[in-house]
Design an enzyme around this catalytic site. Structure first.
Site, PDB file in Angstrom:
ATOM      1  N   ASP A   1       1.699  -4.894   8.399  1.00  0.00           N
ATOM      2  CA  ASP A   1       0.552  -4.012   8.234  1.00  0.00           C
ATOM      3  C   ASP A   1      -0.674  -4.919   8.107  1.00  0.00           C
ATOM      4  O   ASP A   1      -0.802  -5.683   7.153  1.00  0.00           O
ATOM      5  CB  ASP A   1       0.732  -3.143   6.981  1.00  0.00           C
ATOM      6  CG  ASP A   1      -0.344  -2.069   6.874  1.00  0.00           C
ATOM      7  OD1 ASP A   1      -1.460  -2.296   7.385  1.00  0.00           O
ATOM      8  OD2 ASP A   1      -0.078  -1.007   6.277  1.00  0.00           O
TER       9      ASP A   1
ATOM     10  N   PHE B   1       0.863  -1.174   0.000  1.00  0.00           N
ATOM     11  CA  PHE B   1       0.000   0.000   0.000  1.00  0.00           C
ATOM     12  C   PHE B   1       0.911   1.239   0.000  1.00  0.00           C
ATOM     13  O   PHE B   1       1.895   1.276   0.742  1.00  0.00           O
ATOM     14  CB  PHE B   1      -0.876  -0.029   1.257  1.00  0.00           C
ATOM     15  CG  PHE B   1      -1.973   0.993   1.270  1.00  0.00           C
ATOM     16  CD1 PHE B   1      -3.143   0.774   0.540  1.00  0.00           C
ATOM     17  CD2 PHE B   1      -1.848   2.165   1.995  1.00  0.00           C
ATOM     18  CE1 PHE B   1      -4.165   1.718   0.554  1.00  0.00           C
ATOM     19  CE2 PHE B   1      -2.865   3.110   2.005  1.00  0.00           C
ATOM     20  CZ  PHE B   1      -4.023   2.883   1.280  1.00  0.00           C
TER      21      PHE B   1
ATOM     22  N   TYR C   1     -11.047   0.956  10.657  1.00  0.00           N
ATOM     23  CA  TYR C   1     -12.263   1.343   9.918  1.00  0.00           C
ATOM     24  C   TYR C   1     -12.618   0.428   8.756  1.00  0.00           C
ATOM     25  O   TYR C   1     -13.598   0.647   8.079  1.00  0.00           O
ATOM     26  CB  TYR C   1     -12.156   2.791   9.420  1.00  0.00           C
ATOM     27  CG  TYR C   1     -10.895   3.125   8.646  1.00  0.00           C
ATOM     28  CD1 TYR C   1     -10.759   2.781   7.311  1.00  0.00           C
ATOM     29  CD2 TYR C   1      -9.842   3.797   9.272  1.00  0.00           C
ATOM     30  CE1 TYR C   1      -9.605   3.089   6.610  1.00  0.00           C
ATOM     31  CE2 TYR C   1      -8.682   4.113   8.576  1.00  0.00           C
ATOM     32  CZ  TYR C   1      -8.569   3.760   7.252  1.00  0.00           C
ATOM     33  OH  TYR C   1      -7.426   4.076   6.565  1.00  0.00           O
ATOM     34  N   LYS C   2     -11.802  -0.604   8.521  1.00  0.00           N
ATOM     35  CA  LYS C   2     -12.102  -1.537   7.426  1.00  0.00           C
ATOM     36  C   LYS C   2     -12.991  -2.659   7.978  1.00  0.00           C
ATOM     37  O   LYS C   2     -14.125  -2.396   8.335  1.00  0.00           O
ATOM     38  CB  LYS C   2     -10.798  -1.985   6.781  1.00  0.00           C
ATOM     39  CG  LYS C   2     -10.130  -0.791   6.082  1.00  0.00           C
ATOM     40  CD  LYS C   2      -8.764  -1.057   5.518  1.00  0.00           C
ATOM     41  CE  LYS C   2      -8.257   0.211   4.814  1.00  0.00           C
ATOM     42  NZ  LYS C   2      -6.839   0.152   4.463  1.00  0.00           N
TER      43      LYS C   2
ATOM     44  N   ARG D   1     -12.688  -4.203  -7.301  1.00  0.00           N
ATOM     45  CA  ARG D   1     -12.428  -4.892  -6.045  1.00  0.00           C
ATOM     46  C   ARG D   1     -13.736  -5.097  -5.292  1.00  0.00           C
ATOM     47  O   ARG D   1     -14.477  -4.141  -5.069  1.00  0.00           O
ATOM     48  CB  ARG D   1     -11.460  -4.031  -5.230  1.00  0.00           C
ATOM     49  CG  ARG D   1     -10.638  -4.772  -4.229  1.00  0.00           C
ATOM     50  CD  ARG D   1      -9.569  -3.867  -3.655  1.00  0.00           C
ATOM     51  NE  ARG D   1     -10.125  -2.678  -3.017  1.00  0.00           N
ATOM     52  CZ  ARG D   1      -9.517  -2.017  -2.027  1.00  0.00           C
ATOM     53  NH1 ARG D   1      -8.356  -2.426  -1.580  1.00  0.00           N
ATOM     54  NH2 ARG D   1     -10.057  -0.948  -1.507  1.00  0.00           N
TER      55      ARG D   1
HETATM   56  C1  LIG Z   1      -6.062   1.329   4.380  1.00  0.00           C
HETATM   57  C2  LIG Z   1      -4.613   1.087   4.589  1.00  0.00           C
HETATM   58  C3  LIG Z   1      -3.826   2.030   5.241  1.00  0.00           C
HETATM   59  C4  LIG Z   1      -4.425   3.346   5.629  1.00  0.00           C
HETATM   60  O1  LIG Z   1      -3.631   4.145   6.415  1.00  0.00           O
HETATM   61  P1  LIG Z   1      -4.269   5.449   7.088  1.00  0.00           P
HETATM   62  O2  LIG Z   1      -3.144   6.086   7.760  1.00  0.00           O
HETATM   63  O3  LIG Z   1      -5.373   4.986   7.976  1.00  0.00           O
HETATM   64  O4  LIG Z   1      -4.844   6.275   5.991  1.00  0.00           O
HETATM   65  C5  LIG Z   1      -2.495   1.708   5.482  1.00  0.00           C
HETATM   66  N1  LIG Z   1      -1.969   0.530   5.062  1.00  0.00           N
HETATM   67  C6  LIG Z   1      -2.719  -0.390   4.407  1.00  0.00           C
HETATM   68  C7  LIG Z   1      -2.116  -1.688   3.975  1.00  0.00           C
HETATM   69  C8  LIG Z   1      -4.061  -0.141   4.146  1.00  0.00           C
HETATM   70  O5  LIG Z   1      -4.787  -1.029   3.495  1.00  0.00           O
END
Ligand SMILES: *Cc1c(COP(=O)(O)O)cnc(C)c1O
Length: 427
Positions: free
Chosen positions: A208, A129, A233-234, A387
């Site tokens: 992560d 990401f 939040y996911k 997705r």
């Molecule tokens: C959604 C996501 C993030 C989001 O990071 P934020 O700091 O909350 O915006 C980070 N890493 C991964 C792998 C994600 O899927």
């Protein structure tokens, strides 16, 4: 040829055997005929989360005012962390809620580099990401110019081969940063195998867990993971931008600290000491005042997951994704879609990507209330991924069937030609 109608019967049968069926009632639902397949980006709103915000607004912020800190708010990051710890296989005192995933990455990558200061490499993956890569690039440019970032390559664009990690991770590697479940393809690592490899070279591993937590079983302690971060939040359904969690293995907490010395990481912020004395607990990784309004949704939302049970959740999301893949093979592959996720259940998280050169316009057609019977909410990830995130807590097999039906109709009528290829701000 198999008729698509047969799959409707199959969906109904699967729904009738679904032990998590009743959990969909825990979530707010609007009037619309809507199928929500983006719980991997932003989970639906639990009614208990809504009630919690309303209670905090009126009783706590409204009436208790500053007294709220002593009566409930101060301990909230630890209380919420305790619930997260049960979902990720950690001890409660190894986890804390604070900041965003991006900020937590910054804190823990810096902390890990301090432990392994003599080494010069950090290994990440090209499928990572972007925020993970940006944070590392920033740390190298701004603070640690002697460090080199190496990206593990993917031969199929879906996942990184274990061989590639074996080749890259060596005795000069300080830290390896990987996503347990990949955000685009949902491909999933074997955590234990990777941890063992990384440790055999004397390096540290930071996971992560953003697309994994609440979707797949995670066992940080038993697999001996060093550090982890993740969103709430996911699949955890705690609300847009709800604060993130971080995990540090108990053996490492004393050995390192946060690069951001904020007063919430102090031993006793209300001593108002002029010198920073880091907390001895995992609270040392906190920074400033917690956002109580967005943190107060975490406990009630996680209670739903704990009540449903991660084993049941995983069992159902394997059934949901494999049911979709089965229909994809029969009906969508002939329309030009290519599977962008691992076909093997054990190697896949809870979303499925299907690739098509017109994936963006197809996603617009799915979203349009005037196209087809349902509003289907997926998302699009460049270059060509449609997705579809499946949440075991609120998605049904009939929804999987109806989504496939809508997709098939969009392809057969070429309905996506009606939509502009111009991207919106958030896809
Ligand atoms: C959604 C996501 C993030 C989001 O990071 P934020 O700091 O909350 O915006 C980070 N890493 C991964 C792998 C994600 O899927």
């Amino acid at each position: 040829m198999d008729s698509i109608d047969n799959y409707r019967d199959k969906a109904i049968k699967l729904d009738s055997k679904d032990v998590l069926k009743e959990f969909s009632k825990e979530f707010f639902s609007s009037e619309e005929e809507m199928i929500y397949l983006d719980g991997n980006s932003l989970g639906k709103m639990p009614l208990r989360a809504k009630a919690s915000v309303e209670r905090v607004m009126s009783e706590e912020w409204g009436s208790a005012l500053i007294r709220g800190w002593n009566s409930s708010w101060w301990e909230m990051p630890e209380r919420a962390a305790e619930k997260v710890s049960r979902i990720i296989g950690a001890k409660p005192y190894e986890v804390i809620i604070s900041d965003s995933t991006s900020v937590n990455l910054y804190k823990l990558i810096s902390a890990a580099l301090k432990i392994n200061g003599g080494r010069h490499k950090i290994v990440c993956e090209e499928l990572s990401f972007p925020t993970d890569l940006y944070i590392i690039q920033g740390i190298i440019k701004e603070i640690n110019p002697g460090l080199e970032l190496q990206l593990a390559k993917s031969s199929d664009g879906l996942s990184v081969d274990f061989d590639e990690l074996e080749r890259l991770v060596d005795t000069d590697t300080a830290l390896v940063v990987l996503s347990l479940v990949s955000y685009r393809s949902a491909s999933m690592y074997n955590m234990k195998k990777v941890n063992d490899l990384v440790h055999s070279r004397g390096a540290l591993i930071l996971w992560d867990l953003s697309h994994a937590t609440g979707a797949v079983p995670v066992d940080l302690d038993n697999t001996k993971a060093d550090m982890a971060v993740g969103c709430t939040y996911k699949y955890l359904n705690c609300g847009p931008g709800s604060p993130a969690f971080l995990f540090v293995n108990e053996d490492l907490i004393d050995k390192t600290g946060s690069p951001i010395w904020g007063w919430f990481g102090e031993q006793n912020p209300f001593d108002f000491s002029k010198e920073f004395r880091p907390s001895k607990s995992i609270r040392k990784f906190m920074t400033g005042t917690s956002g109580i309004l967005s943190m107060c949704t975490i406990e009630p939302s996680l209670d739903i997951i704990l009540e449903a049970g991660m084993e049941n959740i995983r069992e159902k999301n394997i059934l949901l994704t494999s049911f979709f893949i089965e229909m994809y093979k029969k009906f969508l592959a002939p329309e030009g879609f290519v599977l962008g996720s691992p076909a093997d259940n054990e190697e896949r998280g809870s979303h499925v990507s299907v690739k098509h050169p017109e994936a963006y316009r197809i996603s617009k057609a799915l979203l349009d209330p005037d196209c087809g019977k349902y509003i289907v909410i997926p998302d699009f990830r460049p270059p060509d991924n449609l997705r579809l995130g499946f949440s075991a807590l609120y998605n049904s097999f009939e929804e999987v069937y109806n989504t496939t039906l809508e997709l098939l109709s969009i392809m057969q009528h070429r309905s996506y030609f009606d939509y502009s290829a111009e991207k919106e701000d958030v896809t």
